[in-house]
Design a protein around this motif. Structure first.
Motif, PDB file in Angstrom:
ATOM      1  N   VAL A  29       0.844  -1.200   0.000  1.00 40.57           N
ATOM      2  CA  VAL A  29       0.000   0.000   0.000  1.00 40.57           C
ATOM      3  C   VAL A  29       0.880   1.251   0.000  1.00 40.57           C
ATOM      4  N   GLN A  30       0.663   2.124  -0.954  1.00 41.21           N
ATOM      5  CA  GLN A  30       1.456   3.355  -0.995  1.00 41.21           C
ATOM      6  C   GLN A  30       0.581   4.588  -1.133  1.00 41.21           C
ATOM      7  N   ALA A  31       1.214   5.747  -0.880  1.00 45.37           N
ATOM      8  CA  ALA A  31       0.515   7.029  -1.015  1.00 45.37           C
ATOM      9  C   ALA A  31       1.507   8.044  -1.580  1.00 45.37           C
ATOM     10  N   GLY A  54      -0.180   2.765   8.162  1.00 48.67           N
ATOM     11  CA  GLY A  54       0.078   1.559   7.380  1.00 48.67           C
ATOM     12  C   GLY A  54       0.636   1.798   5.991  1.00 48.67           C
ATOM     13  N   CYS A  55       1.016   3.055   5.701  1.00 48.55           N
ATOM     14  CA  CYS A  55       1.634   3.348   4.401  1.00 48.55           C
ATOM     15  C   CYS A  55       2.987   2.638   4.329  1.00 48.55           C
ATOM     16  N   THR A 245       1.073  -3.710  -5.999  1.00 46.65           N
ATOM     17  CA  THR A 245       1.062  -2.532  -5.128  1.00 46.65           C
ATOM     18  C   THR A 245      -0.066  -1.625  -5.610  1.00 46.65           C
ATOM     19  N   ILE A 246      -0.694  -0.895  -4.686  1.00 48.04           N
ATOM     20  CA  ILE A 246      -1.799  -0.029  -5.101  1.00 48.04           C
ATOM     21  C   ILE A 246      -1.707   1.348  -4.443  1.00 48.04           C
ATOM     22  N   ARG A 247      -2.291   2.309  -5.143  1.00 47.92           N
ATOM     23  CA  ARG A 247      -2.547   3.627  -4.565  1.00 47.92           C
ATOM     24  C   ARG A 247      -3.947   4.061  -4.972  1.00 47.92           C
ATOM     25  N   VAL A 248      -4.688   4.590  -4.024  1.00 47.39           N
ATOM     26  CA  VAL A 248      -6.017   5.129  -4.309  1.00 47.39           C
ATOM     27  C   VAL A 248      -5.867   6.640  -4.426  1.00 47.39           C
ATOM     28  N   SER A 249      -6.032   7.177  -5.625  1.00 47.51           N
ATOM     29  CA  SER A 249      -5.729   8.596  -5.885  1.00 47.51           C
ATOM     30  C   SER A 249      -6.873   9.519  -5.505  1.00 47.51           C
ATOM     31  N   ILE A 250      -7.220   9.545  -4.217  1.00 47.40           N
ATOM     32  CA  ILE A 250      -8.198  10.513  -3.733  1.00 47.40           C
ATOM     33  C   ILE A 250      -7.465  11.606  -2.972  1.00 47.40           C
TER      34      ILE A 250
END
Lengths: 372, 372
Positions: A29-31, A54-55, A245-250
């Protein structure tokens, strides 16, 4: 379903902060920060709560030499790897690498000159760090946009096709520059604001390569619609085992982390606190304060991400008994306002008003903490 | 992708309120009330805003004879068909049909005696209304729960397998009772709170029948997690063309409608107001008030569901130019706080502070209304 696509494994970062991306590892999980990276204080103030939430990897924008130089100070305080996001200026990639970036994100739609790409790939090779080839539907290579092959009969663009071509061209170029596959480990991403283009392109990339894939719907928008559009792109891929790996772009980076974990948790791909299963209530429910209880438990559990389990809050017995049998902690509201409590599928007790919400919160927390 | 599974078509309701469910028709959006159905005033007060928000079919709980009798008065005021949800008492199904329900939902886990089911199916056949066979993972047939075939080696349940069996058994039973296929038109649903069980079961049902399917994740929880879990169940099915009607089982029925349309819109399956594409902002953005503008536009557009189009709000030119070219109305913020405005991909004007948010809102609304 969920059978993970087999990929090459890519390590990012060194020592205790190293994280691995690929099919042998949990989906990471990334940001991305929203600060000016050169403002070390602001940037650290944003990253530290993200790490706690949790990043597992953080991306920062590198737009100036000051941003690149700030990476040295920032990484000193981090427990997770840092990715430098480069857009137009290859010199900034070299500087970011010099100042200790753990990974470079290169957008092959924006830096297109082979000489420039050579410099970046060679520098990554020298210090043994991976690169992400980050294709974006909003910044594609001009020659692809001009190519009639990628225009529809109505004059629109075939975004998925362009993204796949740009990504695979970039992979071939890097492999050629560094002298083969895996010498600079690659992670691939093809993002678009149209979830259908995004998921079509990713299914295609997944078939054609064995590099790990980073998933995201770009410019998803805000809150509810941003989450729905992200899910529209991510869910079918995750369900078919694609994505490492995922990022949610909000908008808010903390919300990005929470939504990412909830997305992964919905398929059991990552653990994240306690999941509340809760009926939407209907005409079958009596006087039980289900909505208020759920709000209270949501608040409590958001502070206790260390707890595990599922809790079923049901307004009536119709589906309540079945659900209560399937989850760690079950509750069925009664017409009188009392609640029957189940531990691991067995009816344990009845809790009565008054102060029923407080009593249930205490009981549920004690049970989930293993004290009951 | 999105190629719709071919199904039988099922008409629900008569005259101007008739809606059709199946592959020849748009995916239908429904919700369920949370009131006591016998309270006609409260029930109508809840349904009317739902109709205005785009609800195309409404389900009500029928638990008492008074609930069943209220259907006559409620349907008199409705412009959409009404589904009577029956759980344990087959007499209530007969009464609901007598009082004008447009469709009956029967849960084959709760009413299991063939004689009782015969009465319901025969009554539906007599008045020519369709039935939904509504299987729920929380209320499965006892003989399935007791069947070792559906237990895992660790003692858990194979929920998807049980749901599929219960659904197909119910289809066979109804066809047998009424004397063949299509005599009582059927819509099928298999819902569970575990999205993975739900989607596995639906892929299976879709392969084995050609009846239309109603999709939903049951007891999804509230707000963000409820939407994510619903998406986890719905998105992979919708992406593969499965699903003819949906309900998002979150707390507030109005939110159910909004989320359902946003889910369908994300794949272009239904239109619903204006979609905002918006970058999450990052260190590349200057002084432009993107977040505030987006909030304002969200509010304005939520009141104007009649408008159509996509609007791209981008904090910087990196992906901004590409996005602005793809959408009806595009905006790229500048470091100075001004914004470049694109109409249908062509740069139209620059809007400057002060009062820039108000100016942009007026400009965007005028453009989308076709006045610019």
């Amino acid at each position: 379903m969920l059978k993970r696509r087999q990929t090459i494994q890519v390590a990012v970062g060194k020592g205790i902060k190293q994280k691995c991306i690929g099919s042998d590892h949990p989906i990471l999980v990334q940001a991305m920060t929203t600060t000016q990276t050169s403002d070390v204080w602001e940037t650290m103030n944003q990253i530290m709560p993200l790490e706690n939430a949790g990043c597992e990897m953080i991306r920062v924008a590198v737009q100036t030499p000051e941003d690149a130089r700030a990476i040295r100070e920032i990484t000193r305080h981090l427990t997770i790897p840092l990715v430098a996001d480069i857009h137009f200026n290859p010199q900034l990639a070299l500087l970011a690498i010099e100042y200790g970036a753990d990974k470079i994100r290169w957008n092959p739609g924006n830096i297109t000159k082979t000489e420039m790409i050579k410099d970046i790939a060679q520098a990554a090779k020298d210090v043994k760090i991976p690169m992400r080839i980050g294709v974006n539907g909003g910044s594609l290579r001009k020659d692809l946009l001009d190519n009639p092959e990628f225009r529809t009969s109505s004059g629109g663009y075939k975004t998925a096709g362009m993204m796949v071509r740009e990504c695979l061209d970039a992979v071939a170029l890097i492999e050629d520059i560094v002298g083969g596959k895996g010498i600079v480990p690659l992670v691939l991403s093809v993002k678009a604001s149209d979830p259908l283009a995004m998921l079509t392109a990713n299914f295609d990339i997944a078939r054609q390569t064995d590099y790990p894939i980073h998933l995201g719907v770009t410019e998803a928008g805000s809150d509810e619609d941003g989450i729905i559009v992200s899910c529209a792109g991510l869910m079918p891929l995750l369900a078919y085992g694609i994505g490492d790996t995922i990022r949610v772009s909000i908008k808010d980076p903390l919300k990005q982390i929470r939504a990412a974990y909830r997305i992964l948790r919905s398929y059991g791909l990552r653990e994240y606190g306690v999941r509340i299963i809760s009926c939407p209530t209907c005409g079958r429910m009596g006087n039980f304060p289900l909505t208020e209880l759920e709000q209270r438990l949501n608040e409590e559990f958001s502070k206790r991400l260390d707890l595990r389990g599922t809790i079923a809050l049901m307004g009536c017995p119709v589906n309540g008994i079945g659900e209560s049998n399937q989850h760690s902690y079950g509750l069925i509201g009664s017409h009188t306002g009392a609640a029957d409590i189940y531990y691991n599928g067995n009816k344990e007790k009845r809790i009565e008003p008054p102060d029923i919400i407080d009593k249930i919160v205490v009981d549920a927390l004690e049970f989930l903490e293993g004290k009951s």
